[in-house]
Design a protein around this motif. Structure first.
Motif, PDB file in Angstrom:
ATOM      1  N   GLU A 116     -18.182  38.925  20.703  1.00 32.36           N
ATOM      2  CA  GLU A 116     -17.320  40.069  20.398  1.00 32.36           C
ATOM      3  C   GLU A 116     -15.918  39.591  20.013  1.00 32.36           C
ATOM      4  O   GLU A 116     -15.291  40.130  19.106  1.00 32.36           O
ATOM      5  N   VAL A 117     -15.432  38.591  20.728  1.00 32.23           N
ATOM      6  CA  VAL A 117     -14.096  38.068  20.442  1.00 32.23           C
ATOM      7  C   VAL A 117     -14.083  37.305  19.127  1.00 32.23           C
ATOM      8  O   VAL A 117     -13.118  37.378  18.351  1.00 32.23           O
ATOM      9  N   TYR A 118     -15.170  36.580  18.854  1.00 30.67           N
ATOM     10  CA  TYR A 118     -15.282  35.777  17.634  1.00 30.67           C
ATOM     11  C   TYR A 118     -16.546  36.211  16.883  1.00 30.67           C
ATOM     12  O   TYR A 118     -17.595  35.564  16.983  1.00 30.67           O
ATOM     13  N   PRO A 119     -16.455  37.299  16.119  1.00 28.29           N
ATOM     14  CA  PRO A 119     -17.655  37.892  15.493  1.00 28.29           C
ATOM     15  C   PRO A 119     -18.391  36.957  14.541  1.00 28.29           C
ATOM     16  O   PRO A 119     -19.600  37.099  14.335  1.00 28.29           O
ATOM     17  N   GLY A 120     -17.687  35.993  13.960  1.00 26.18           N
ATOM     18  CA  GLY A 120     -18.345  35.098  13.018  1.00 26.18           C
ATOM     19  C   GLY A 120     -19.093  33.958  13.672  1.00 26.18           C
ATOM     20  O   GLY A 120     -19.728  33.151  12.984  1.00 26.18           O
ATOM     21  N   LEU A 121     -19.059  33.895  14.989  1.00 26.50           N
ATOM     22  CA  LEU A 121     -19.681  32.786  15.711  1.00 26.50           C
ATOM     23  C   LEU A 121     -21.179  33.026  15.851  1.00 26.50           C
ATOM     24  O   LEU A 121     -21.614  34.051  16.392  1.00 26.50           O
ATOM     25  N   ALA A 122     -21.982  32.095  15.373  1.00 27.75           N
ATOM     26  CA  ALA A 122     -23.434  32.213  15.498  1.00 27.75           C
ATOM     27  C   ALA A 122     -23.832  32.121  16.968  1.00 27.75           C
ATOM     28  O   ALA A 122     -23.164  31.452  17.768  1.00 27.75           O
ATOM     29  N   GLU A 123     -24.928  32.783  17.305  1.00 27.26           N
ATOM     30  CA  GLU A 123     -25.342  32.830  18.709  1.00 27.26           C
ATOM     31  C   GLU A 123     -25.573  31.450  19.314  1.00 27.26           C
ATOM     32  O   GLU A 123     -25.096  31.183  20.426  1.00 27.26           O
ATOM     33  N   PRO A 124     -26.276  30.534  18.613  1.00 30.07           N
ATOM     34  CA  PRO A 124     -26.463  29.202  19.224  1.00 30.07           C
ATOM     35  C   PRO A 124     -25.140  28.474  19.457  1.00 30.07           C
ATOM     36  O   PRO A 124     -24.982  27.783  20.468  1.00 30.07           O
ATOM     37  N   THR A 125     -24.193  28.642  18.539  1.00 27.44           N
ATOM     38  CA  THR A 125     -22.889  27.997  18.699  1.00 27.44           C
ATOM     39  C   THR A 125     -22.135  28.610  19.868  1.00 27.44           C
ATOM     40  O   THR A 125     -21.491  27.903  20.664  1.00 27.44           O
ATOM     41  N   ALA A 126     -22.190  29.941  19.979  1.00 28.34           N
ATOM     42  CA  ALA A 126     -21.526  30.617  21.098  1.00 28.34           C
ATOM     43  C   ALA A 126     -22.110  30.161  22.425  1.00 28.34           C
ATOM     44  O   ALA A 126     -21.372  29.911  23.392  1.00 28.34           O
ATOM     45  N   ARG A 127     -23.438  30.013  22.480  1.00 30.33           N
ATOM     46  CA  ARG A 127     -24.075  29.579  23.721  1.00 30.33           C
ATOM     47  C   ARG A 127     -23.660  28.146  24.062  1.00 30.33           C
ATOM     48  O   ARG A 127     -23.384  27.821  25.219  1.00 30.33           O
ATOM     49  N   SER A 128     -23.604  27.288  23.054  1.00 28.95           N
ATOM     50  CA  SER A 128     -23.158  25.914  23.288  1.00 28.95           C
ATOM     51  C   SER A 128     -21.716  25.874  23.770  1.00 28.95           C
ATOM     52  O   SER A 128     -21.365  25.082  24.652  1.00 28.95           O
ATOM     53  N   ALA A 129     -20.885  26.745  23.195  1.00 29.84           N
ATOM     54  CA  ALA A 129     -19.478  26.798  23.607  1.00 29.84           C
ATOM     55  C   ALA A 129     -19.361  27.256  25.055  1.00 29.84           C
ATOM     56  O   ALA A 129     -18.550  26.719  25.824  1.00 29.84           O
ATOM     57  N   VAL A 130     -20.162  28.241  25.446  1.00 29.82           N
ATOM     58  CA  VAL A 130     -20.129  28.724  26.828  1.00 29.82           C
ATOM     59  C   VAL A 130     -20.527  27.611  27.788  1.00 29.82           C
ATOM     60  O   VAL A 130     -19.858  27.375  28.802  1.00 29.82           O
ATOM     61  N   HIS A 131     -21.606  26.905  27.473  1.00 32.15           N
ATOM     62  CA  HIS A 131     -22.031  25.806  28.351  1.00 32.15           C
ATOM     63  C   HIS A 131     -20.959  24.717  28.419  1.00 32.15           C
ATOM     64  O   HIS A 131     -20.726  24.119  29.482  1.00 32.15           O
ATOM     65  N   SER A 132     -20.302  24.455  27.299  1.00 29.07           N
ATOM     66  CA  SER A 132     -19.255  23.440  27.278  1.00 29.07           C
ATOM     67  C   SER A 132     -18.072  23.848  28.148  1.00 29.07           C
ATOM     68  O   SER A 132     -17.508  23.022  28.876  1.00 29.07           O
ATOM     69  N   VAL A 133     -17.699  25.117  28.096  1.00 20.60           N
ATOM     70  CA  VAL A 133     -16.598  25.600  28.919  1.00 20.60           C
ATOM     71  C   VAL A 133     -16.977  25.549  30.395  1.00 20.60           C
ATOM     72  O   VAL A 133     -16.158  25.181  31.244  1.00 20.60           O
ATOM     73  N   PHE A 134     -18.220  25.885  30.708  1.00 22.80           N
ATOM     74  CA  PHE A 134     -18.660  25.758  32.100  1.00 22.80           C
ATOM     75  C   PHE A 134     -18.543  24.297  32.557  1.00 22.80           C
ATOM     76  O   PHE A 134     -18.120  24.021  33.693  1.00 22.80           O
ATOM     77  N   GLY A 135     -18.925  23.369  31.691  1.00 22.38           N
ATOM     78  CA  GLY A 135     -18.806  21.960  32.040  1.00 22.38           C
ATOM     79  C   GLY A 135     -17.361  21.568  32.309  1.00 22.38           C
ATOM     80  O   GLY A 135     -17.070  20.822  33.244  1.00 22.38           O
ATOM     81  N   LEU A 136     -16.459  22.100  31.486  1.00 21.82           N
ATOM     82  CA  LEU A 136     -15.033  21.844  31.681  1.00 21.82           C
ATOM     83  C   LEU A 136     -14.549  22.401  33.012  1.00 21.82           C
ATOM     84  O   LEU A 136     -13.928  21.689  33.821  1.00 21.82           O
ATOM     85  N   LEU A 137     -14.834  23.670  33.263  1.00 26.21           N
ATOM     86  CA  LEU A 137     -14.351  24.303  34.482  1.00 26.21           C
ATOM     87  C   LEU A 137     -15.010  23.719  35.728  1.00 26.21           C
ATOM     88  O   LEU A 137     -14.375  23.605  36.780  1.00 26.21           O
ATOM     89  N   ASN A 138     -16.273  23.350  35.601  1.00 25.70           N
ATOM     90  CA  ASN A 138     -17.003  22.819  36.759  1.00 25.70           C
ATOM     91  C   ASN A 138     -16.722  21.335  37.019  1.00 25.70           C
ATOM     92  O   ASN A 138     -17.365  20.727  37.878  1.00 25.70           O
ATOM     93  N   SER A 139     -15.765  20.777  36.291  1.00 31.04           N
ATOM     94  CA  SER A 139     -15.396  19.377  36.509  1.00 31.04           C
ATOM     95  C   SER A 139     -14.459  19.213  37.702  1.00 31.04           C
ATOM     96  O   SER A 139     -14.105  18.081  38.057  1.00 31.04           O
ATOM     97  N   THR A 140     -14.068  20.311  38.346  1.00 33.55           N
ATOM     98  CA  THR A 140     -13.052  20.244  39.408  1.00 33.55           C
ATOM     99  C   THR A 140     -13.398  19.281  40.552  1.00 33.55           C
ATOM    100  O   THR A 140     -12.489  18.667  41.112  1.00 33.55           O
ATOM    101  N   PRO A 141     -14.674  19.103  40.940  1.00 33.78           N
ATOM    102  CA  PRO A 141     -14.929  18.131  42.023  1.00 33.78           C
ATOM    103  C   PRO A 141     -14.563  16.704  41.649  1.00 33.78           C
ATOM    104  O   PRO A 141     -14.441  15.850  42.522  1.00 33.78           O
TER     105      PRO A 141
END
Length: 202
Positions: free
Chosen positions: A145-170
């Motif tokens: 919704e925020v980035y309408p031109g983003l393909a679904e597979p790319t959006a999913r990869s971006a979400v997983h990448s951000v989770f990896g970033l945020l979950n690096s806290t340990p």
């Protein structure tokens, strides 16, 4: 778990200490007696609350997956309110804030998930994966919704990448060696938003 302000129940105290000990020393490196001692009860007394260590691990990992999904759904619903014209950017910011709360306040659970997920029974492990998939798909919908031109597979990869970033806290060092919680939360938020911006303008 991170957003509660009322006093924890004995069951919650047991889970918190079990998570800390499992993360520090590994699932097999911790005995029931040690978990009991950490909360001031005998090891056998734990069996009034849990069938054993396996049950504690399952409740920890299934529980946090369910809480993340429930919290994300609540944030989306609150952002929508009575209007159909929601601010998708504000929803995404709210989702990021919620995951940052988890990443900063429940660091042992991130370590547990990485190390011990395969120790769960098949049914519990499948439930964790199911809850996680729903959580990811909720994020994917908002990101697109925020980035309408983003393909679904790319959006999913971006979400997983951000989770990896945020979950690096340990892996960022001991809490005392890091910026204050507020500054750390702001930094993580900027980095997460920056990653989505980069994906959305590719």
């Amino acid at each position: 778990m991170a957003t509660r302000t009322d006093a924890p129940t004995r069951r919650e105290q047991i889970l918190k200490e079990a998570a800390r000990l499992f993360a520090e020393r590994g699932f097999h490196g911790v005995g029931v007696d040690e978990i009991g001692a950490a909360v001031g009860i005998s090891g056998p007394g734990l069996y009034r609350h849990f069938a054993g260590k396996d049950a504690m691990l399952a409740e920890l990992l299934v529980g946090i997956s369910g809480q993340l999904l429930t919290g994300a759904r609540r944030r989306v619903a609150e952002a929508e309110g009575d209007s159909v014209d929601r601010d998708a950017g504000a929803v995404l910011d709210s989702l990021i804030e919620g995951h940052i709360d988890f990443a900063l306040d429940d660091r042992p659970l991130i370590t547990l998930h990485d190390r011990e997920l395969d120790r769960l029974r098949d049914s519990d492990r499948k439930l964790v994966r199911q809850l996680q998939r729903q959580y990811v798909e909720l994020w994917v919908g908002i990101v697109r919704e925020v980035y309408p031109g983003l393909a679904e597979p790319t959006a999913r990869s971006a979400v997983h990448s951000v989770f990896g970033l945020l979950n690096s806290t340990p892996h960022l060092g001991r809490p005392g060696s890091l910026p204050g919680r507020g500054a750390m939360a702001q930094l993580l938020h900027r980095m997460a938003r920056g990653a989505f911006e980069a994906a959305g303008t590719d």
